[in-house]
Scaffold this active site. Structure first.
Site, PDB file in Angstrom:
ATOM      1  N   ASP A  14     -16.588  20.675  76.555  1.00  0.00           N
ATOM      2  CA  ASP A  14     -17.769  21.489  76.854  1.00  0.00           C
ATOM      3  C   ASP A  14     -18.971  20.655  77.302  1.00  0.00           C
ATOM      4  O   ASP A  14     -20.119  21.031  77.064  1.00  0.00           O
ATOM      5  CB  ASP A  14     -18.150  22.358  75.635  1.00  0.00           C
ATOM      6  CG  ASP A  14     -16.936  23.068  75.061  1.00  0.00           C
ATOM      7  OD1 ASP A  14     -16.272  23.759  75.845  1.00  0.00           O
ATOM      8  OD2 ASP A  14     -16.640  22.902  73.871  1.00  0.00           O
ATOM      9  N   GLU A  15     -18.720  19.551  77.961  1.00  0.00           N
ATOM     10  CA  GLU A  15     -19.818  18.683  78.421  1.00  0.00           C
ATOM     11  C   GLU A  15     -20.449  19.200  79.706  1.00  0.00           C
ATOM     12  O   GLU A  15     -21.475  18.667  80.144  1.00  0.00           O
ATOM     13  CB  GLU A  15     -19.305  17.251  78.670  1.00  0.00           C
ATOM     14  CG  GLU A  15     -18.796  16.511  77.444  1.00  0.00           C
ATOM     15  CD  GLU A  15     -17.315  16.757  77.205  1.00  0.00           C
ATOM     16  OE1 GLU A  15     -16.714  17.587  77.927  1.00  0.00           O
ATOM     17  OE2 GLU A  15     -16.760  16.134  76.285  1.00  0.00           O
ATOM     18  N   LYS A  17     -18.250  19.900  82.541  1.00  0.00           N
ATOM     19  CA  LYS A  17     -17.408  19.317  83.599  1.00  0.00           C
ATOM     20  C   LYS A  17     -17.292  20.229  84.813  1.00  0.00           C
ATOM     21  O   LYS A  17     -17.407  19.774  85.947  1.00  0.00           O
ATOM     22  CB  LYS A  17     -15.985  19.048  83.061  1.00  0.00           C
ATOM     23  CG  LYS A  17     -15.927  17.997  81.999  1.00  0.00           C
ATOM     24  CD  LYS A  17     -14.514  17.847  81.458  1.00  0.00           C
ATOM     25  CE  LYS A  17     -14.033  19.026  80.652  1.00  0.00           C
ATOM     26  NZ  LYS A  17     -14.660  19.206  79.345  1.00  0.00           N
ATOM     27  N   GLY A  18     -17.069  21.534  84.543  1.00  0.00           N
ATOM     28  CA  GLY A  18     -16.869  22.486  85.642  1.00  0.00           C
ATOM     29  C   GLY A  18     -18.038  22.457  86.602  1.00  0.00           C
ATOM     30  O   GLY A  18     -17.872  22.438  87.825  1.00  0.00           O
ATOM     31  N   GLY A  41     -12.344  26.139  79.383  1.00  0.00           N
ATOM     32  CA  GLY A  41     -13.248  27.152  79.935  1.00  0.00           C
ATOM     33  C   GLY A  41     -14.317  26.425  80.720  1.00  0.00           C
ATOM     34  O   GLY A  41     -15.252  25.886  80.148  1.00  0.00           O
ATOM     35  N   HIS A  42     -14.118  26.330  82.028  1.00  0.00           N
ATOM     36  CA  HIS A  42     -15.065  25.575  82.856  1.00  0.00           C
ATOM     37  C   HIS A  42     -16.059  26.542  83.497  1.00  0.00           C
ATOM     38  O   HIS A  42     -15.697  27.380  84.311  1.00  0.00           O
ATOM     39  CB  HIS A  42     -14.314  24.752  83.910  1.00  0.00           C
ATOM     40  CG  HIS A  42     -13.523  23.634  83.300  1.00  0.00           C
ATOM     41  ND1 HIS A  42     -12.682  22.823  84.003  1.00  0.00           N
ATOM     42  CD2 HIS A  42     -13.468  23.190  82.024  1.00  0.00           C
ATOM     43  CE1 HIS A  42     -12.142  21.936  83.181  1.00  0.00           C
ATOM     44  NE2 HIS A  42     -12.600  22.148  81.979  1.00  0.00           N
ATOM     45  N   ARG A 144      12.120  19.148  75.490  1.00  0.00           N
ATOM     46  CA  ARG A 144      12.996  19.442  76.635  1.00  0.00           C
ATOM     47  C   ARG A 144      13.590  20.843  76.599  1.00  0.00           C
ATOM     48  O   ARG A 144      14.725  21.074  76.996  1.00  0.00           O
ATOM     49  CB  ARG A 144      14.092  18.363  76.745  1.00  0.00           C
ATOM     50  CG  ARG A 144      13.489  17.005  77.030  1.00  0.00           C
ATOM     51  CD  ARG A 144      14.367  15.870  76.675  1.00  0.00           C
ATOM     52  NE  ARG A 144      14.574  15.770  75.244  1.00  0.00           N
ATOM     53  CZ  ARG A 144      15.268  14.814  74.649  1.00  0.00           C
ATOM     54  NH1 ARG A 144      15.818  13.866  75.388  1.00  0.00           N
ATOM     55  NH2 ARG A 144      15.407  14.785  73.357  1.00  0.00           N
ATOM     56  N   GLN A 231     -10.701  19.724  78.434  1.00  0.00           N
ATOM     57  CA  GLN A 231     -10.986  19.226  77.094  1.00  0.00           C
ATOM     58  C   GLN A 231     -11.742  17.892  77.240  1.00  0.00           C
ATOM     59  O   GLN A 231     -12.525  17.762  78.152  1.00  0.00           O
ATOM     60  CB  GLN A 231      -9.725  19.094  76.212  1.00  0.00           C
ATOM     61  CG  GLN A 231      -9.108  20.438  75.862  1.00  0.00           C
ATOM     62  CD  GLN A 231      -8.254  20.994  76.990  1.00  0.00           C
ATOM     63  OE1 GLN A 231      -7.381  20.318  77.511  1.00  0.00           O
ATOM     64  NE2 GLN A 231      -8.487  22.230  77.360  1.00  0.00           N
ATOM     65  N   SER A 419     -28.042  16.340  84.662  1.00  0.00           N
ATOM     66  CA  SER A 419     -28.098  17.772  84.984  1.00  0.00           C
ATOM     67  C   SER A 419     -29.112  18.434  84.060  1.00  0.00           C
ATOM     68  O   SER A 419     -28.994  18.335  82.839  1.00  0.00           O
ATOM     69  CB  SER A 419     -26.698  18.362  84.770  1.00  0.00           C
ATOM     70  OG  SER A 419     -26.787  19.749  84.632  1.00  0.00           O
TER      71      SER A 419
HETATM   72  P1  IMP Z   1      -5.830  23.874  71.417  1.00  0.00           P
HETATM   73  O1  IMP Z   1      -5.766  22.879  72.513  1.00  0.00           O
HETATM   74  O2  IMP Z   1      -6.196  25.247  71.878  1.00  0.00           O
HETATM   75  O3  IMP Z   1      -4.632  23.877  70.524  1.00  0.00           O
HETATM   76  O4  IMP Z   1      -7.048  23.443  70.458  1.00  0.00           O
HETATM   77  C1  IMP Z   1      -7.047  22.189  69.763  1.00  0.00           C
HETATM   78  C2  IMP Z   1      -8.475  21.751  69.483  1.00  0.00           C
HETATM   79  O5  IMP Z   1      -9.114  21.419  70.719  1.00  0.00           O
HETATM   80  C3  IMP Z   1      -9.354  22.819  68.832  1.00  0.00           C
HETATM   81  O6  IMP Z   1     -10.297  22.172  67.986  1.00  0.00           O
HETATM   82  C4  IMP Z   1     -10.079  23.441  69.999  1.00  0.00           C
HETATM   83  O7  IMP Z   1     -11.301  24.001  69.633  1.00  0.00           O
HETATM   84  C5  IMP Z   1     -10.274  22.226  70.905  1.00  0.00           C
HETATM   85  N1  IMP Z   1     -10.323  22.588  72.323  1.00  0.00           N
HETATM   86  C6  IMP Z   1      -9.295  22.941  73.106  1.00  0.00           C
HETATM   87  N2  IMP Z   1      -9.704  23.161  74.361  1.00  0.00           N
HETATM   88  C7  IMP Z   1     -11.018  22.946  74.369  1.00  0.00           C
HETATM   89  C8  IMP Z   1     -12.004  22.978  75.389  1.00  0.00           C
HETATM   90  O8  IMP Z   1     -11.740  23.244  76.566  1.00  0.00           O
HETATM   91  N3  IMP Z   1     -13.288  22.694  74.998  1.00  0.00           N
HETATM   92  C9  IMP Z   1     -13.585  22.340  73.727  1.00  0.00           C
HETATM   93  N4  IMP Z   1     -12.692  22.273  72.752  1.00  0.00           N
HETATM   94  C10 IMP Z   1     -11.419  22.573  73.057  1.00  0.00           C
END
Ligand code: IMP
Length: 430
Positions: A14-15, A17-18, A41-42, A144, A231, A419
């Protein structure tokens, strides 16, 4: 032959990036996702509109750019179809400029069920997963068992699907999971499965490619390619805060395996960091603030998950983690987002090192999850002014520039841009 540039998050996601990808896209011919899936979620904002992308690369709004979903990405067909519909509603026809790797793995409805079953079974060791089926789908890839995009074209696809589904159902039963009560987006498993099968038809409208050949040909043709991470570093399966991580390599090395490019083909590595820090889900977060300042960061920064709506945990910027991220990823330039959230703060802090059991350290310890990691903070005077209307890096308040200079000194990496609002026009290059 050109090199592939990489853009990735250096914290816990959530920095922004998008948004940075969107700003940089005019300089690229191809934008490629290399890992993750609909857990991402970008968010992009322009012309007063907000757009959230989960699986589709952020270059999609530029119709002359090629967008590639690489082999390292996971695709959930229903979520993919919804994204396509949302784009169509905005007048964006992605069929012309979106390519999908035949080797990208599919997230089945029962992967989502297994995500819920696993989290439930973990009790208070829950990861806080987004429950999009990421962990179980990558587990099947490594074991696999997985089904890939290219498999949807084969005649025995349904048979293989049913075998895998059966396996998941047995696993869930072993965990004592209540299958009958389970819902995905309000639907029973059977109902959702019907939607999922229908959604495959949307997926098949896109060009399936051998993406490793495709991307290497782009590089040979001197096309400019940007790899878009999802992520972030501290959620990396190997180097993040394991087990509170996602299930893919979110780091620069993930570009090589998630797209099929050689390490020597990596060019610039652009790392994105917020001017503070957030985390969603469980796991260590040494600089987390539980006070009024933390609450203000959450409110002023609108720190609610783009995928799940969950409030994000907030705290000061963490330099040991950032230095670690720069080292593992070979970051060549930094992009700093959201300093404007702290415009009214009297002081702004930075964690320079950690104190663990009375010892000061700059390193991320193996025992990150189990020992108390105290942040050693340095305070900076706040700039206490609005950044609205500032259109050049040089024109930023002197106190903010000192804060940014300290980030550069501490990481040894230059800041390329900052930004100062969600809008794409407010990225100030240095
Ligand atoms: P999962 O990848 O959905 O299994 O989540 C694993 C961990 O990564 C959890 O703590 C989520 O909140 C975090 N996480 C997964 N995707 C994102 C992202 O796009 N932004 C921020 N945290 C994420």
């Amino acid at each position: 032959m050109t090199k592939i540039d990489v853009l990735l998050g250096l914290q816990w996601g959530d920095e922004g990036k998008g948004k940075i990808v969107d700003v940089l896209t005019p300089g690229y011919d191809v934008v490629a996702r290399f890992q993750g899936g609909p857990n991402a979620g970008h968010t992009l904002e322009f012309n007063g509109m907000k757009h959230v992308l989960h699986i589709i690369p952020s270059g999609i709004f530029h119709k002359e750019k090629v967008n590639l979903i690489g082999n390292g990405v996971l695709i959930e067909p229903c979520i993919f179809r919804q994204e396509i519909r949302d784009l169509e509603a905005k007048g964006v026809d992605a069929t012309q400029n979106l390519y999908v790797s035949k080797k990208a793995h599919l997230i089945l409805p029962t992967h989502r069920m297994m995500d819920a079953a696993n989290e439930q079974a973990k009790g208070n060791m829950k990861i806080g997963s987004t429950l999009k089926g990421i962990g179980p789908a990558y587990t099947d890839k490594i074991a696999r068992n997985g089904l890939r995009v290219g498999d949807t074209l084969s005649t025995d696809f349904r048979e293989r699907y049913l075998l895998l589904k059966e396996m998941h159902v047995r696993q869930a039963q072993t965990l004592g999971f209540d299958l009958a009560a389970f819902r995905i987006d309000g639907m029973s498993l059977d109902e959702y499965e019907r939607q999922w099968m229908e959604s495959l038809e949307t997926l098949k409208r896109f060009r399936f490619v051998n993406s490793e050949y495709f991307i290497n040909q782009c590089l040979r043709d001197d096309k400019k390619v940007l790899a878009e991470g999802a992520q972030a570093m501290m959620l990396d399966i190997d180097f993040g805060t394991y087990p509170f991580v996602t299930s893919s390599n979110t780091i620069t090395a993930g570009v090589c395996t998630g797209l099929g490019v050689a390490p020597s083909a990596i060019g610039k590595v652009m790392g994105i960091t917020k001017a503070y820090c957030t985390r969603v889900g469980a796991g260590p977060f040494p600089t987390e603030l539980f006070d009024e300042t933390g609450r203000q960061l959450c409110e002023l920064g609108h720190e609610y998950g783009a995928t799940t709506g969950r409030p994000r945990r907030c705290g000061w910027i963490d330099l040991p983690a950032l230095r670690y991220a720069c080292m593992i990823n070979g970051v060549t330039e930094l992009y700093v987002t959201k300093p404007d959230v702290m415009n009214d703060f009297e002081k702004v802090c930075m964690c320079i090192s950690y104190e663990i059991e009375g010892q000061q350290t700059d390193e991320i310890p193996f025992e990150y999850n189990t020992v108390e990691v105290k942040p050693c903070l340095t305070a900076y005077e706040g700039w206490q002014q609005s950044l609205a209307g500032i259109d050049a890096y040089e024109a930023l308040p002197a106190k903010l520039k000192s804060y940014l200079d300290a980030i550069e000194q501490q990481t040894g990496v230059r800041i390329a841009a900052v930004s100062i609002s969600p809008d794409r026009k407010d990225v100030l290059f240095k």
